[in-house]
Every structure is written in structure tokens, then in C-alpha cells.
Design a protein around this motif. Structure first.
Motif, PDB file in Angstrom:
ATOM      1  N   LEU A 116       0.906  -1.147   0.182  1.00 25.89           N
ATOM      2  CA  LEU A 116       0.087  -0.081   0.142  1.00 25.89           C
ATOM      3  C   LEU A 116       1.023   1.120   0.060  1.00 25.89           C
ATOM      4  CD1 LEU A 116      -2.781   1.351   0.173  1.00 25.89           C
ATOM      5  CD2 LEU A 116      -2.617   1.163   2.729  1.00 25.89           C
ATOM      6  N   ILE A 117       1.950   1.272   0.925  1.00 25.63           N
ATOM      7  CA  ILE A 117       2.704   2.393   0.858  1.00 25.63           C
ATOM      8  C   ILE A 117       3.498   2.499  -0.416  1.00 25.63           C
ATOM      9  CG2 ILE A 117       4.731   3.390   1.860  1.00 25.63           C
ATOM     10  CD1 ILE A 117       3.882   2.197   4.431  1.00 25.63           C
ATOM     11  N   SER A 118       3.785   1.682  -0.694  1.00 23.81           N
ATOM     12  CA  SER A 118       4.533   1.539  -2.246  1.00 23.81           C
ATOM     13  C   SER A 118       3.757   1.920  -3.457  1.00 23.81           C
ATOM     14  CB  SER A 118       5.216   0.184  -2.515  1.00 23.81           C
ATOM     15  OG  SER A 118       5.762   0.349  -3.819  1.00 23.81           O
ATOM     16  N   ASP A 119       2.482   1.531  -3.517  1.00 21.65           N
ATOM     17  CA  ASP A 119       1.849   2.146  -4.351  1.00 21.65           C
ATOM     18  C   ASP A 119       1.021   3.673  -4.149  1.00 21.65           C
ATOM     19  OD1 ASP A 119       1.566  -0.569  -5.413  1.00 21.65           O
ATOM     20  OD2 ASP A 119      -0.381  -1.150  -4.720  1.00 21.65           O
ATOM     21  N   VAL A 120       0.928   4.006  -2.972  1.00 17.04           N
ATOM     22  CA  VAL A 120       0.634   5.216  -2.805  1.00 17.04           C
ATOM     23  C   VAL A 120       1.873   6.215  -3.190  1.00 17.04           C
ATOM     24  CG1 VAL A 120       0.134   7.031  -1.077  1.00 17.04           C
ATOM     25  CG2 VAL A 120      -1.184   5.038  -1.131  1.00 17.04           C
ATOM     26  N   GLU A 121       3.091   5.858  -2.844  1.00 16.91           N
ATOM     27  CA  GLU A 121       4.085   6.583  -3.336  1.00 16.91           C
ATOM     28  C   GLU A 121       4.286   6.758  -4.902  1.00 16.91           C
ATOM     29  OE1 GLU A 121       7.231   5.910   0.554  1.00 16.91           O
ATOM     30  OE2 GLU A 121       7.439   4.673  -1.328  1.00 16.91           O
ATOM     31  N   LEU A 122       3.966   5.571  -5.594  1.00 12.56           N
ATOM     32  CA  LEU A 122       4.034   5.776  -6.910  1.00 12.56           C
ATOM     33  C   LEU A 122       2.891   6.593  -7.647  1.00 12.56           C
ATOM     34  CD1 LEU A 122       4.391   1.900  -7.907  1.00 12.56           C
ATOM     35  CD2 LEU A 122       5.968   3.795  -8.324  1.00 12.56           C
ATOM     36  N   LEU A 123       1.652   6.538  -6.828  1.00 14.97           N
ATOM     37  CA  LEU A 123       0.840   7.685  -7.431  1.00 14.97           C
ATOM     38  C   LEU A 123       1.040   8.975  -6.997  1.00 14.97           C
ATOM     39  CD1 LEU A 123      -2.521   7.505  -8.158  1.00 14.97           C
ATOM     40  CD2 LEU A 123      -2.906   7.655  -5.852  1.00 14.97           C
ATOM     41  N   VAL A 124       1.351   9.090  -6.143  1.00 14.92           N
ATOM     42  CA  VAL A 124       1.993  10.806  -5.885  1.00 14.92           C
ATOM     43  C   VAL A 124       3.241  11.085  -6.301  1.00 14.92           C
ATOM     44  CG1 VAL A 124       0.220  10.824  -3.702  1.00 14.92           C
ATOM     45  CG2 VAL A 124       2.987  10.256  -3.425  1.00 14.92           C
ATOM     46  N   GLY A 125       3.809  10.151  -6.939  1.00 17.95           N
ATOM     47  CA  GLY A 125       5.409  10.492  -7.761  1.00 17.95           C
ATOM     48  C   GLY A 125       6.276  10.662  -6.571  1.00 17.95           C
ATOM     49  N   GLU A 126       6.243   9.890  -5.394  1.00 19.77           N
ATOM     50  CA  GLU A 126       7.538   9.986  -4.635  1.00 19.77           C
ATOM     51  C   GLU A 126       8.583   9.150  -4.947  1.00 19.77           C
ATOM     52  OE1 GLU A 126       6.716  10.273  -0.527  1.00 19.77           O
ATOM     53  OE2 GLU A 126       5.343  11.945  -0.943  1.00 19.77           O
TER      54      GLU A 126
END
Length: 62
Positions: A52-62
């Protein structure tokens, strides 16, 4: 809240349902004093939260 994950991150229902089940168990522990959680579920949660953390980081561009 977890039902939004298919729309935001493309998560399949079996993935977010594990998070929802854990949330329901937490509510039982908090409000009724009943806690029954297996080690296998904790390990699965750890894995899902990392994803989840990884996917959210990808979503927000981090």
C-alpha cells in the motif's frame, strides 16, 4: 474507505478485504474487548501495508 482502493490504486477486492477484516477485528478489540488475530494475518497485513505504501508513493510521484 478500503473500497476506494480498486479505483485509486487498482487493488483487487481480495487485497483490500484483508485490510477491512483487520479493521473490523480492531473495532471488536476496541469496543468489545475481544481480540482474536492469528500470526498469519499479521504477516499478511505487514505485506499488504508495505504494498500500500509503495503503491501510494507511485501514485503521488515520490
Amino acid at each position: 474507505m478500503f473500497q476506494c482502493l480498486p479505483h485509486t490504486l487498482g487493488w483487487a477486492a481480495p487485497r483490500w478485504r484483508v485490510l477491512d477484516a483487520a479493521h473490523q477485528k480492531r473495532n471488536l478489540a476496541e469496543y468489545e474487548g475481544y481480540l482474536d488475530i492469528e500470526e498469519s494475518m499479521v504477516l499478511e497485513l505487514v505485506s499488504l501495508v508495505r504494498d500500500l505504501i509503495s503503491d501510494v508513493e507511485l501514485l503521488v510521484g515520490e
